[in-house]
Design an enzyme around this catalytic site. Structure first.
Site, short mmCIF file in Angstrom:
data_model
loop_
_atom_site.label_atom_id
_atom_site.label_comp_id
_atom_site.label_asym_id
_atom_site.label_seq_id
_atom_site.Cartn_x
_atom_site.Cartn_y
_atom_site.Cartn_z
N LYS A 45 0.83 -1.21 0.00
CA LYS A 45 0.00 0.00 0.00
C LYS A 45 0.87 1.26 0.00
O LYS A 45 0.59 2.19 -0.74
CB LYS A 45 -0.93 0.04 1.22
CG LYS A 45 -1.97 -1.04 1.26
CD LYS A 45 -2.98 -0.83 2.38
CE LYS A 45 -2.37 -0.78 3.76
NZ LYS A 45 -1.69 -2.01 4.20
N ARG A 55 -9.15 1.58 9.32
CA ARG A 55 -8.57 0.27 9.59
C ARG A 55 -9.52 -0.60 10.40
O ARG A 55 -9.15 -1.68 10.85
CB ARG A 55 -7.28 0.48 10.38
CG ARG A 55 -6.10 -0.35 9.89
CD ARG A 55 -4.96 0.05 10.77
NE ARG A 55 -3.74 -0.64 10.56
CZ ARG A 55 -2.70 -0.13 9.90
NH1 ARG A 55 -2.81 1.03 9.29
NH2 ARG A 55 -1.58 -0.80 9.86
N ARG A 85 11.65 -6.46 4.64
CA ARG A 85 11.65 -5.09 4.11
C ARG A 85 12.35 -4.11 5.03
O ARG A 85 12.41 -4.28 6.26
CB ARG A 85 10.23 -4.62 3.78
CG ARG A 85 9.52 -3.97 4.93
CD ARG A 85 8.20 -3.32 4.51
NE ARG A 85 7.41 -3.04 5.69
CZ ARG A 85 6.17 -2.62 5.66
NH1 ARG A 85 5.53 -2.47 4.52
NH2 ARG A 85 5.52 -2.37 6.79
N ARG A 122 11.73 -1.61 10.68
CA ARG A 122 10.75 -1.12 11.64
C ARG A 122 10.60 -2.13 12.78
O ARG A 122 10.62 -3.33 12.55
CB ARG A 122 9.38 -0.94 10.95
CG ARG A 122 9.23 0.36 10.24
CD ARG A 122 8.04 0.41 9.34
NE ARG A 122 6.79 -0.08 9.95
CZ ARG A 122 5.60 -0.02 9.33
NH1 ARG A 122 5.50 0.49 8.12
NH2 ARG A 122 4.52 -0.48 9.92
N ARG A 154 0.19 -8.36 13.89
CA ARG A 154 -0.40 -7.40 12.94
C ARG A 154 -1.33 -8.10 11.96
O ARG A 154 -2.38 -7.57 11.60
CB ARG A 154 0.70 -6.65 12.19
CG ARG A 154 1.43 -5.66 13.10
CD ARG A 154 2.68 -5.13 12.45
NE ARG A 154 2.42 -4.29 11.29
CZ ARG A 154 3.28 -4.10 10.30
NH1 ARG A 154 4.45 -4.71 10.30
NH2 ARG A 154 2.97 -3.30 9.31
P1 AMP Z 1 1.27 1.10 9.14
O1 AMP Z 1 2.46 1.90 8.81
O2 AMP Z 1 0.04 1.54 8.39
O3 AMP Z 1 1.50 -0.38 9.06
O4 AMP Z 1 0.92 1.42 10.68
C1 AMP Z 1 1.82 1.12 11.71
C2 AMP Z 1 1.10 1.09 13.05
O5 AMP Z 1 0.52 2.39 13.31
C3 AMP Z 1 -0.07 0.13 13.14
O6 AMP Z 1 0.35 -1.20 13.43
C4 AMP Z 1 -0.87 0.75 14.28
O7 AMP Z 1 -0.28 0.51 15.54
C5 AMP Z 1 -0.73 2.24 13.99
N1 AMP Z 1 -1.81 2.68 13.08
C6 AMP Z 1 -1.68 3.14 11.80
N2 AMP Z 1 -2.87 3.44 11.27
C7 AMP Z 1 -3.79 3.18 12.24
C8 AMP Z 1 -5.21 3.26 12.30
N3 AMP Z 1 -5.94 3.65 11.25
N4 AMP Z 1 -5.83 2.92 13.45
C9 AMP Z 1 -5.13 2.51 14.51
N5 AMP Z 1 -3.79 2.38 14.51
C10 AMP Z 1 -3.12 2.70 13.40
#
Ligand code: AMP
Length: 211
Positions: free
Chosen positions: A13, A88, A127, A155, A166
């Site tokens: 994404k 989400r 990654r 990360r 996740r």
């Molecule tokens: P991502 O980079 O989108 O994988 O997000 C990394 C982390 O940020 C996720 O595992 C959540 O802990 C937090 N996070 C990102 N977007 C959201 C969301 N829409 N709602 C809740 N937590 C979020």
């Protein structure tokens, strides 16, 4: 173009978002990137999000939804936006629906990137991410493919123990938004396997058919 990206972590994404945002000339809004930038800057928001992010859990809706609502009110979102990582869960999708109703600007589409679980695990555990611009990079890369910074790292939440969590959170909380958008008549699905440029082309073609 008002667009939401949906798909499991590791489906690409973030990578596709950058190309699609450039193509449609709309801001790319990644809640994960906003949280990481706040973590790096040591803000109150970053501190609130940290414990959830480290465990692979979702940051509470009240924190996340207000942050996105404020972002969508900024002037660069007036003619469109691409949301990556929000909504989400179904509550967040309902909040977006009510923001769009308030603004009288309907969402154009929810673009789903689908990918098999084995590939997701392999991609995520290898990654790297750019500390400078947040773009993802492939295993073994030394420089960021987007901004060329030689500052790549893994990360915390791309470590194996957090990946499993996740994916479970995705299945339980995020996957239901796919049916939500299908029922709204907004869902477009694209297989996220293959070369990055081919997937971008498929996505743009599917979005233009939708018009
Ligand atoms: P991502 O980079 O989108 O994988 O997000 C990394 C982390 O940020 C996720 O595992 C959540 O802990 C937090 N996070 C990102 N977007 C959201 C969301 N829409 N709602 C809740 N937590 C979020």
């Amino acid at each position: 173009m008002r667009l939401v990206l949906v798909g499991p972590p590791g489906a690409g994404k973030g990578t596709q978002a950058k190309f699609l945002a450039a193509h449609y000339q709309i801001p790319h809004i990644s809640t994960g990137d906003i949280f990481r930038a706040n973590l790096k800057a040591g803000t109150e928001l970053g501190n609130k999000a940290k414990s959830y992010m480290d465990k692979g859990e979702l940051v509470p809706d009240d924190v996340t939804n207000e942050m996105v609502r404020d972002r969508l009110n900024e002037s660069d979102c007036a003619n469109g936006f691409l949301l990556d990582g929000w909504p989400r869960n179904v509550v967040q999708a309902e909040v977006l629906r009510s923001i769009m109703l308030e603004k009288k600007t309907p969402l154009d589409a929810a673009l789903e990137f689908s990918l098999a679980n084995e590939i997701i695990i392999e991609r995520l555990s290898s990654r790297l991410t750019c500390r400078a611009c947040g773009a993802p990079a492939e295993a073994g890369a030394t420089n960021c493919p987007a901004c060329n910074a030689a500052d790549l790292y893994q990360r915390e939440d791309d470590k194996p123990e957090v990946i499993a969590k996740r994916l479970a959170v995705y299945e339980e909380q995020t996957a239901p938004i796919i049916s939500f958008y299908r029922n709204e008549g907004l869902l477009i699905s694209v297989a996220a396997e293959g070369a990055v440029a081919d997937i971008t082309k498929l996505a743009i073609a599917a979005l233009s058919k939708n018009k």
